[in-house]
Design an enzyme around this catalytic site. Structure first.
Site, short mmCIF file in Angstrom:
data_model
loop_
_atom_site.label_atom_id
_atom_site.label_comp_id
_atom_site.label_asym_id
_atom_site.label_seq_id
_atom_site.Cartn_x
_atom_site.Cartn_y
_atom_site.Cartn_z
N LYS A 1 0.82 -1.22 0.00
CA LYS A 1 0.00 0.00 0.00
C LYS A 1 0.84 1.26 0.00
CE LYS A 1 -4.45 -1.63 1.52
NZ LYS A 1 -5.59 -1.50 2.40
N LYS B 1 -5.05 -9.54 -5.99
CA LYS B 1 -6.20 -9.77 -5.11
C LYS B 1 -7.40 -8.92 -5.55
CE LYS B 1 -6.62 -7.78 -1.04
NZ LYS B 1 -6.92 -7.40 0.35
N LYS C 1 -11.54 -3.77 -2.90
CA LYS C 1 -12.56 -2.73 -3.06
C LYS C 1 -11.96 -1.42 -3.55
CE LYS C 1 -13.56 -3.17 1.73
NZ LYS C 1 -12.29 -3.18 2.48
N1 AQP Z 1 -9.80 -10.81 -2.36
C1 AQP Z 1 -10.03 -11.32 -1.16
N2 AQP Z 1 -10.15 -12.64 -1.00
C2 AQP Z 1 -10.40 -13.18 0.23
N3 AQP Z 1 -10.57 -12.43 1.34
C3 AQP Z 1 -10.46 -11.11 1.21
N4 AQP Z 1 -10.56 -10.09 2.10
C4 AQP Z 1 -10.38 -8.91 1.47
N5 AQP Z 1 -10.16 -9.12 0.17
C5 AQP Z 1 -10.19 -10.47 -0.02
C6 AQP Z 1 -10.83 -10.30 3.51
O1 AQP Z 1 -11.86 -9.41 3.89
C7 AQP Z 1 -11.62 -8.98 5.24
C8 AQP Z 1 -11.70 -7.50 5.32
O2 AQP Z 1 -10.66 -6.90 4.59
P1 AQP Z 1 -10.44 -5.35 4.77
O3 AQP Z 1 -11.58 -4.64 4.19
O4 AQP Z 1 -10.18 -5.03 6.17
O5 AQP Z 1 -9.13 -5.03 4.04
P2 AQP Z 1 -8.42 -5.62 2.82
O6 AQP Z 1 -7.99 -7.02 3.10
O7 AQP Z 1 -7.31 -4.65 2.48
O8 AQP Z 1 -9.55 -5.63 1.70
P3 AQP Z 1 -9.63 -4.81 0.41
O9 AQP Z 1 -10.94 -5.13 -0.25
O10 AQP Z 1 -8.41 -5.05 -0.42
O11 AQP Z 1 -9.68 -3.33 0.94
P4 AQP Z 1 -8.85 -2.08 0.49
O12 AQP Z 1 -8.98 -2.05 -1.01
O13 AQP Z 1 -9.47 -0.91 1.16
O14 AQP Z 1 -7.44 -2.32 0.94
C9 AQP Z 1 -10.27 -9.54 5.66
O15 AQP Z 1 -10.49 -10.69 6.43
C10 AQP Z 1 -9.63 -9.89 4.36
O16 AQP Z 1 -8.72 -10.96 4.51
#
Ligand code: AQP
Length: 349
Positions: A126, A209, A212
């Site tokens: 990030k 991955k 969002k």
């Molecule tokens: N692609 C994924 N596959 C499986 N699990 C996922 N999680 C997120 N993306 C995937 C799981 O969702 C939970 C919450 O994640 P988060 O919102 O706290 O942060 P993140 O992992 O950084 O998710 P994003 O969607 O990628 O958010 P942004 O884009 O804001 O950084 C966690 O349990 C995560 O493992």
């Protein structure tokens, strides 16, 4: 699924089983959040005490437009409830309403080491090449996450594969605190990572991955997407020209194909082997429409229910407030004891 859940460290049997997990309201919830986290949050409800949190303090480690953050937090709460989280059976709240998270987070900033944080792959991904411009909060993110978990003495944390390293760091922080202060106060929490879709990948690039915050909306399925959008995104998902193999090994060097099969398996509650038993020898012209139909059948009811809940934002705020009160009642005594252990004066006011 109860038998898949491991008990905490053998020397720490005094901690009663408790689940904590959270999701950042940093955008709309995705299929990755659903399969990697939310679906399993629902499955753990009733197995033990469950505490689920919209981690808005984590979300602002990167810029969030304030009104949008409020909307996204309400929408995420609606997503949790629509997916099956029952506020009467689980505690559901947003992080900033329980100040003990930030207070314990500060103490953990003083326990965790700079070197630990700088080795976190999420920080490296990030912050990218411009780490100097990243917020201090983004660097300290895993320390606040440790506080989120340990302020409830949570023993189990269901997460996707990407968060495994942060849960391991939570154990390191708990162990160092216990060691430094010569106590056995914080549990060594177990990550719970299971199922076919612990790492859902982007629909545009099977090596990235699903996220969002990906600039491309085509890369992800949002829980708010309607049936036509879901079908169209799967139709356009990147794949290869090969037929589906008859064993999981045949998917080894085919990240996009593997991703779609994993998604199918997780949505249908099947193993990858069972999916391949049905689709081996078929091409994506057959598999993609089947996957789209399955995804619509599973996700459209969630999206419809989210819309209904979002029509009453005051009710969502009420649910989050009631959840925060229950969470606070658990967190306060644990925070108070932590302050006492660390040598802070606690005079009555
Ligand atoms: N692609 C994924 N596959 C499986 N699990 C996922 N999680 C997120 N993306 C995937 C799981 O969702 C939970 C919450 O994640 P988060 O919102 O706290 O942060 P993140 O992992 O950084 O998710 P994003 O969607 O990628 O958010 P942004 O884009 O804001 O950084 C966690 O349990 C995560 O493992």
């Amino acid at each position: 699924m109860a038998d898949a859940i491991q008990t905490p460290h053998a020397s720490q049997t005094k901690f009663s089983p408790r689940v904590f997990s959270g999701i950042q309201p940093s955008g709309g919830l995705t299929l990755g959040n659903y399969l990697g986290a939310l679906k399993r949050f629902v499955a753990m409800q009733g197995q033990m005490e469950t505490i689920y949190c919209l981690v808005d303090l984590h979300a602002i480690t990167v810029w969030q437009e304030p009104e949008r953050l409020r909307q996204q937090t309400r929408e995420a709460a609606a997503g949790f409830i629509a997916a099956g989280i029952d506020p009467a059976r689980s505690i559901l709240f947003n992080q900033s309403q329980v100040s003990a998270h930030a207070e314990l987070g500060w103490i953990f900033n003083c326990v965790a080491r700079m070197g630990w944080m700088s080795r976190m792959t999420q920080w490296k991904d990030k912050a990218g090449k411009n780490a100097e411009a990243a917020s201090l909060g983004l660097f300290a993110y895993p320390s606040l996450m440790a506080a989120d978990i340990l302020v409830y003495h949570a023993t189990h944390v269901p997460v996707g594969e990407d968060q495994k390293q942060h849960v391991e760091l939570t154990r390191d922080i708990a162990a160092k605190f216990n060691h430094d202060y010569k106590v056995d106060f914080f549990p060594l929490t177990e990550p719970v990572i299971e199922g076919a879709a612990t790492r859902v990948m982007s629909l545009r690039d099977g090596t990235k991955k699903m996220s969002k915050s990906d600039p491309s909306d085509q890369s992800r399925i949002n829980l708010t997407d309607d049936a036509d959008t879901i079908a169209s995104k799967f139709r356009k998902a990147r794949t290869d020209a090969e037929l589906l193999p008859d064993t999981p090994e045949g998917l080894k060097d085919r990240p996009e194909a593997r991703n779609l099969v994993n998604i199918y398996a997780a949505l249908a509650d099947l193993t990858v082997e069972e999916v391949l038993a049905d689709y081996a020898g078929r091409g994506f012209a057959v598999f993609k429409p089947a996957l789209a139909d399955l995804a619509v059948a599973k996700l459209a009811p969630i999206s419809t229910e989210m819309q209904r809940l979002m029509a009453d934002p005051a009710e969502i705020d009420r649910i989050l407030g009631a959840g925060a009160e229950k969470a606070d009642a658990i967190a306060q005594p644990i925070l108070a004891k932590t302050l006492e252990i660390t040598g802070m004066i606690r005079s009555r006011r």
